[in-house]
Write a protein that holds these residues in place. Structure first.
Motif, PDB file in Angstrom:
ATOM      1  N   ASP A  65      -2.160   6.456  -0.416  1.00  0.00           N
ATOM      2  CA  ASP A  65      -0.898   6.973  -0.953  1.00  0.00           C
ATOM      3  C   ASP A  65       0.237   5.996  -0.667  1.00  0.00           C
ATOM      4  OD1 ASP A  65      -2.129   9.208  -1.861  1.00  0.00           O
ATOM      5  OD2 ASP A  65      -1.733  10.378  -0.045  1.00  0.00           O
ATOM      6  N   ARG A  66       0.213   5.459   0.574  1.00  0.00           N
ATOM      7  CA  ARG A  66       1.279   4.512   0.919  1.00  0.00           C
ATOM      8  C   ARG A  66       1.148   3.228   0.096  1.00  0.00           C
ATOM      9  NH1 ARG A  66       0.306   6.930   5.872  1.00  0.00           N
ATOM     10  NH2 ARG A  66      -1.111   5.348   6.643  1.00  0.00           N
ATOM     11  N   GLN A  70       3.775   1.477  -2.544  1.00  0.00           N
ATOM     12  CA  GLN A  70       4.178   0.070  -2.460  1.00  0.00           C
ATOM     13  C   GLN A  70       3.960  -0.636  -3.801  1.00  0.00           C
ATOM     14  OE1 GLN A  70       2.271  -2.106   0.694  1.00  0.00           O
ATOM     15  NE2 GLN A  70       3.418  -3.959   0.253  1.00  0.00           N
TER      16      GLN A  70
ATOM     17  N   ASP B  17       0.551  -2.505   7.511  1.00  0.00           N
ATOM     18  CA  ASP B  17       1.491  -3.184   6.608  1.00  0.00           C
ATOM     19  C   ASP B  17       0.907  -4.509   6.133  1.00  0.00           C
ATOM     20  OD1 ASP B  17       3.270  -1.191   6.959  1.00  0.00           O
ATOM     21  OD2 ASP B  17       4.657  -2.291   8.258  1.00  0.00           O
ATOM     22  N   GLN B  20      -1.822  -3.987   3.562  1.00  0.00           N
ATOM     23  CA  GLN B  20      -1.253  -3.589   2.267  1.00  0.00           C
ATOM     24  C   GLN B  20      -0.567  -4.772   1.578  1.00  0.00           C
ATOM     25  OE1 GLN B  20       0.754   0.108   2.059  1.00  0.00           O
ATOM     26  NE2 GLN B  20      -1.057   1.170   2.805  1.00  0.00           N
TER      27      GLN B  20
END
Lengths: 231, 141
Positions: A65-66, A70, B17, B20
Motif C-alpha cells: 500500500d505504501r 509512492q 524506504d 521502495q
C-alpha cells in the motif's frame, strides 16, 4: 581510444568505497565501452554472494500500500528524460554492434529479443514474502510479457509456475501463461487491454497444466505492482 | 532485498524506504537493463546498494563502534558457503583487511569510517585496502 580504468577502482566502485564522482564517471565510461562494462560487471559479481548473507526479513504489513502511494507521486519526480533517451540510443548502438559476436549464446538470444521488442509499457519487480526480488516482468502494449526469473524458484514436485495479472484492479486475475520449462520466458496472450501503471502481477505455483479453476490457487511465489518506465 | 538494506542502514523503517526507492528506480531504468551485458539480480542489488549508500552518506553515523556492526560483518563471512572461492580468498587475507573489505560492502562504510573504527590513519587504511583488493582479485582469477 581505450580509457584506462584500474581494476582496483572498479573493485572500489563495486564495494561502494569509491567517491560518488568516481562511481558516476566509471558508470558513464561503462555505458560507452563494453569492455569496461564487462570488467565492472565481473567486479560486482565477485561480491554479489555477500548480498545472499543478509538475514531474511519478511515484508512488513502495508508494504504494497505504501509503495502504491509512492508510485502515485512518482511521475512528478521523473528526471533526466533527455539524458536517459540519449543513453538508450548509445546502448542500442552498442548492442547492435556487440550482439553479433555473441550470437551463439543464450545471452545473445535474450539481447535479440530485446532488440526485437519495443520498449515495455510497464515493468514490475516481483518480490516473495521475504522481500527477495524473484522476477522482473516487462509488459508490452499487446500484452506480450517478458518474465526474467532472478531466483531459481523452490517449486514443489508436480507444480508449474503460472503468471497472472489484474488488468482491472477490482476485477479477477487473468492468466498470462505458464513458465513450463521453469525458466525465464516470453508469454503472449491476446485480447487483454494494454497494461497500465499500478497493475498487479504475480506468479503462483499451480498443478501441472495450470490452475484448474483459471484463478490462482497455489502459493504466491512473487508479486509486484507495475510501473511505466520513463523513456 | 530488505535484509541487505537493513544490514546497511541499521533501521527497519529506513530499509523499507530504501527498498521502495530502489523499486521505483528499477522501474524507471528498466529500459537500461540489458540482459546481454549483465546479471539481472546483480543489477537490482547494485541499484539497491547505491540507494542505501546515498542515504548513508547523508547521515552522520559518527565513529562509534557498534557491536551489532561487528556481528553483521562476522555473520556475513560465516554465512558465505564454504565451497565459494570468495570465502576461501577472503580467508587468505589479513583479518583487518578482510574486516575492512567486508565492512565496506556489508555495512557501506567509507574509508574514513573504517579508519575511525579501526583507529588507524586514513592513508594506511586506503593503502592496505588497495593491497587487499589486489590480492583478492589475484586469488579469484
Amino acid at each position: 581510444m581505450t580509457t584506462q580504468v584500474p581494476d582496483t577502482l572498479l573493485d572500489e566502485v563495486a564495494l561502494g568505497l569509491a567517491p560518488d564522482e568516481d562511481i558516476r564517471r566509471v558508470e558513464e565510461l561503462a555505458l560507452a565501452d563494453p569492455s569496461i562494462a564487462a570488467r565492472l560487471e565481473r567486479a560486482r559479481l565477485r561480491f554479489l554472494p555477500l548480498d545472499d548473507t543478509a538475514p531474511e526479513m519478511p515484508l512488513p504489513d502495508g508494504f504494497w500500500d505504501r509503495l502504491r502511494a509512492q508510485l502515485d507521486q512518482a511521475p512528478a519526480r521523473a528526471a533526466n528524460v533527455v539524458n536517459l533517451a540519449d543513453r538508450r540510443l548509445r546502448r542500442w548502438r552498442m548492442t547492435a554492434m556487440g550482439g553479433m559476436a555473441a550470437a551463439a549464446t543464450l545471452a545473445a538470444m535474450l539481447g535479440w529479443s530485446l532488440l526485437q521488442s519495443p520498449d515495455p509499457s510497464v515493468v514490475a519487480v516481483l518480490l516473495d514474502a521475504e522481500g527477495e526480488a524473484v522476477a522482473l516482468i516487462e509488459g508490452q502494449p499487446d500484452n506480450t510479457t517478458r518474465v526474467t526469473l532472478l531466483e531459481r524458484p523452490d517449486l514443489p514436485a508436480g507444480r508449474v509456475m503460472q503468471v497472472w495479472t489484474k488488468p482491472d484492479a477490482d476485477g479477477l486475475p487473468v492468466s498470462l501463461g505458464l513458465l513450463v520449462a521453469g525458466r525465464s520466458d516470453t508469454l503472449t496472450v491476446p485480447g487483454l487491454p494494454e497494461p497500465d501503471a499500478s497493475q498487479l502481477y504475480e506468479i503462483t505455483a499451480e498443478p501441472e497444466g495450470g490452475s484448474p479453476t483459471d484463478l490462482p490457487t497455489g502459493p504466491i511465489l512473487g508479486k509486484g505492482l507495475a510501473k511505466k518506465p520513463v523513456i | 532485498m530488505l535484509g541487505v538494506a537493513r544490514r546497511m542502514l541499521r533501521r527497519s523503517d529506513l530499509a523499507e524506504d530504501a527498498v521502495q526507492d530502489a523499486l521505483v528506480l528499477i522501474w524507471r531504468r528498466a529500459h537500461q537493463y540489458d540482459p546481454e551485458r549483465g546479471h539481472a539480480r546483480g543489477w537490482i542489488f547494485t541499484i539497491l546498494r547505491n540507494r542505501c549508500l546515498t542515504m548513508l552518506r547523508h547521515e552522520d553515523r559518527g565513529e562509534t563502534t557498534d557491536p551489532a556492526d561487528e556481528r553483521a560483518v562476522d555473520d556475513a563471512f560465516d554465512r558465505l558457503p564454504q565451497s565459494l572461492d570468495l570465502r576461501a580468498c577472503l580467508d587468505g587475507l589479513e583479518p583487518e583487511t578482510r574486516r575492512a573489505i567486508l565492512s565496506s560492502y556489508v555495512l557501506g562504510h567509507s574509508h574514513g569510517e573504517i579508519a575511525g573504527r579501526m583507529d588507524a590513519p586514513l592513508g594506511s587504511v586506503k593503502s592496505w585496502l588497495r593491497r587487499g583488493l589486489v590480492k583478492l582479485r589475484e586469488c579469484l582469477t
